[in-house]
Design a protein around this motif. Sequence first.
Motif, short mmCIF file in Angstrom:
data_model
loop_
_atom_site.label_atom_id
_atom_site.label_comp_id
_atom_site.label_asym_id
_atom_site.label_seq_id
_atom_site.Cartn_x
_atom_site.Cartn_y
_atom_site.Cartn_z
N TRP A 118 -6.64 37.80 41.15
CA TRP A 118 -8.20 37.72 41.34
C TRP A 118 -8.33 37.02 42.87
N THR A 137 -17.95 38.99 30.35
CA THR A 137 -18.30 37.69 31.52
C THR A 137 -18.97 36.67 30.39
N THR A 167 -16.89 32.44 33.72
CA THR A 167 -15.80 33.20 33.74
C THR A 167 -15.87 34.64 33.39
N ALA A 178 -13.36 38.17 32.39
CA ALA A 178 -11.91 38.51 31.98
C ALA A 178 -12.12 40.00 31.63
N THR A 195 -10.00 44.16 30.31
CA THR A 195 -9.07 45.10 30.08
C THR A 195 -9.15 46.20 31.27
N SER A 203 -4.25 43.92 30.06
CA SER A 203 -4.92 42.64 30.04
C SER A 203 -5.28 42.19 31.44
N ILE A 204 -6.58 41.69 31.64
CA ILE A 204 -6.98 41.17 33.01
C ILE A 204 -7.14 39.69 32.52
N PRO A 205 -6.46 39.01 33.25
CA PRO A 205 -6.59 37.36 33.24
C PRO A 205 -7.91 36.93 33.42
N GLU A 206 -8.15 35.70 32.90
CA GLU A 206 -9.70 35.36 33.36
C GLU A 206 -9.38 34.48 34.52
N LYS A 260 -12.02 32.09 36.83
CA LYS A 260 -12.99 30.78 36.77
C LYS A 260 -13.58 30.64 38.13
#
Length: 804
Positions: free
Chosen positions: A145, A180, A229, A231, A233, A260-263, A265
């Motif tokens: 990100w 989100t 946040t 995150a 997919t 998977s898309i990591p979170e 912040k």
Amino acid sequence: MKKLFAILSLFFCMAVTAMAQQVVTTWLSDAVVPGEQTRLFIILTDGSIARQDPLPRVKGASLRWVSQGNYIRWPGSPNQSAFLMAIEVTPDEVGTVEIPSLTLQANNGRTYTTLPQTLTVYPYSAIQWNTLNMNGTTVPYGMLWHVDNQKPYVHQPDRCELKIYAPEYILEYTAPTITTSNLATWRFEPTLVELLRGQPRGSVLYKGVNWNVMTFQSTLFPLRAGQVTAAGTVTARATLPEADPLIANFIRSEVLVEMSIPEVKITAQELPEGAPASFTNAVGEFRISSSTDARDLSANEPITVKIKVTGTGNIHSIACPSLTDASNWKLYPPNKLDPGQNTRTIQGTVEFQQMLRPIAQTDAIPPFELTFFDPSTQQYKTVTTAPIPLEWKASAITGAAAGAAAPATPPPAGTIPVADMTDIYGLMPASVMNALTAPAHWGWYFLAYIPAVVLLGMALIRYIRKVQKESFTARERMRSFRRLASTPRHASSTEFLRAAGNFIESYIPPSKQNEEMKTILQLRDDRAFKPSGSADELPHAERQNMLHAIKKAIAKLPVVIMAAVLALSLAGTAANAEETDNLGVQAYEQGEYAKAADYFSRESSNPNLSRAQRAYACFGVGNAYYRMNKPGLAALNYRRALELSPYFTEARYNLKFIERKEGAILPPDTTENQWLTYLSHDALGPVSILSGAVMLTFLALLTVTRRHGALLTILATLSGLVTVAAIMNYIMYPETPESVPADRLLIVTQKTPGRHAADLASPAIITLPESTPLILRAERGSWYYASTFQNTPVWIPRTDAQPL
């Protein structure tokens, strides 16, 4: 000297601005890891071709041109195309790479200068790794990100990138699905996907593996202060890795995999305290301007002002600028022009249309103002437009100045355009409704086919008689011809010529006798009536030629041909509306509008009255409600009057006047809709029926007379074209209040918010002014689910709208 210096400075700024608009720079990705190849795209929007001069050396990265350049589609440029050049940038250390301004020499002699560019280089540890299980094989992939601002203000746009590092097995990606928390975001899309073919990618060599890099870009908008946040997919199309390389060369199996898309912040900052009362949600830097087509002001006359907002920030979500002083004005809900334009940019221009009406005498439209928070200076700022001076004029009908009381009685009906009306049309004598009411049903229009049916019946009778007569004559003619053809060869020429002459004179009319027939008759006269034995004998071949000529002549005798054309026959019916003493009219003229509305309402629902009389009663109800300051109920009853009598001009003008005055949300006035609605929806059915009757009548005339055949054919063809055009127009007619069935048409009777759900606590989507027509979609308890004619679905209480 100072003036000269100021002028030169102004010209310099204009030149720099124009040059900046002609060269655009953008990154394939402006956040990478060491060794990752990315590209800096340089776009010359005027289509010029620039020379690729040697690139400067920069610290921490290598630069090189990767192509000779090519043309791409670029809307807004003179030729709708631009010249694209690309520089490959490969960083070799963590940190920031600063690329200075580049000077480009174009083939047209111009010089273009780019703005300095910055590239962020992350360490490899910033990549978050994960694995996929594909056919028993563990396949690693990584996500990174990049967010421009880790601490944006609430509502401040924050550009971001999502980078995917994957092996060669991953072929193609769909758009990421992002979830989100207290954060709004645009759709994530590949960089320059609209300009470059396919999904442009970078690459990086890491731990001995060549990783393909896919970059998705978007913009985040924090909705509240604190930690927010995102995150999700992303789905990809991948090939299954084969254990045997030989098999992999011939067989390739593809599957869809979910990654998977990591979170991510970020911490949003609360906007500073002390915001002006006019501040709504604008964050960025903006400037505004206003304009109008109005030439003067008058009481009760709405005008339209266009407000243009230009700048950088959350420009596509800001509210319309407001008036600095609205004490002398009635404001209607503003509209955003062209809401379908590209809203994925944080800079650009949006335009609003504000309708307003003066309620007191004034000589100018006050300034509009927009208050916004500027993150660069951390201050609230207010920008305003200049006031627009306009001359005040007296009322178009009554001559009353602004602020004067409305007349006790309405003005007489006339031919004043809706744009110049300042009051509704009053009640007219009921007898004039005779000429306004259409037939009760379309079936009456089919009476126009009676003349065509009569003509076709006459033609059919004539045809049957002729066929009967010609069938007997034809049989007799053929028997006589066979007798003539069977004349013995030893018969004398005199006998043959007399028999041939008798046949021609008996069975071939003089108008159908050609030169050959006349020659045979002349030969008969010359030879058959000479003294016996003096005529020369005819050769057998000549006899056969004569028989052949006679046979051709009888084969060309007229055959009845039915041609196609049409005719117009109008059958008009008029309702008989008698002039009677009307209690509603008396009450209305005495100013007792509540009593008048009650009397007229009872008459409008009386089934024993004609359609004309009920339409007149609905018109009276509408006028009474308008005088009682209930424009929504007035518009409802004007529409009911038009439903009963589509040609009720006063009702139509009064309805348009109220819709214009109240700012009703109506169908979009596009060029296509203007063409398709040139004829009213109610008129298309009768037009198609009557033009069809015209066509059929002309066709029938062609069967009973041969005079003016060409003219009848042309008229029939034109009538047929009108019929087809009317039918196609009826099929393609847009959805308007006139075309929607009466049981599905709602009229807003009092100003109400259109809500997101059937709940008074749900947020309002739009404000619906009185007289706004809606399409009823469903009913639930005390709520209507409807949509405007601009396709905005809303929930409204039953108490705020009524069906037609």
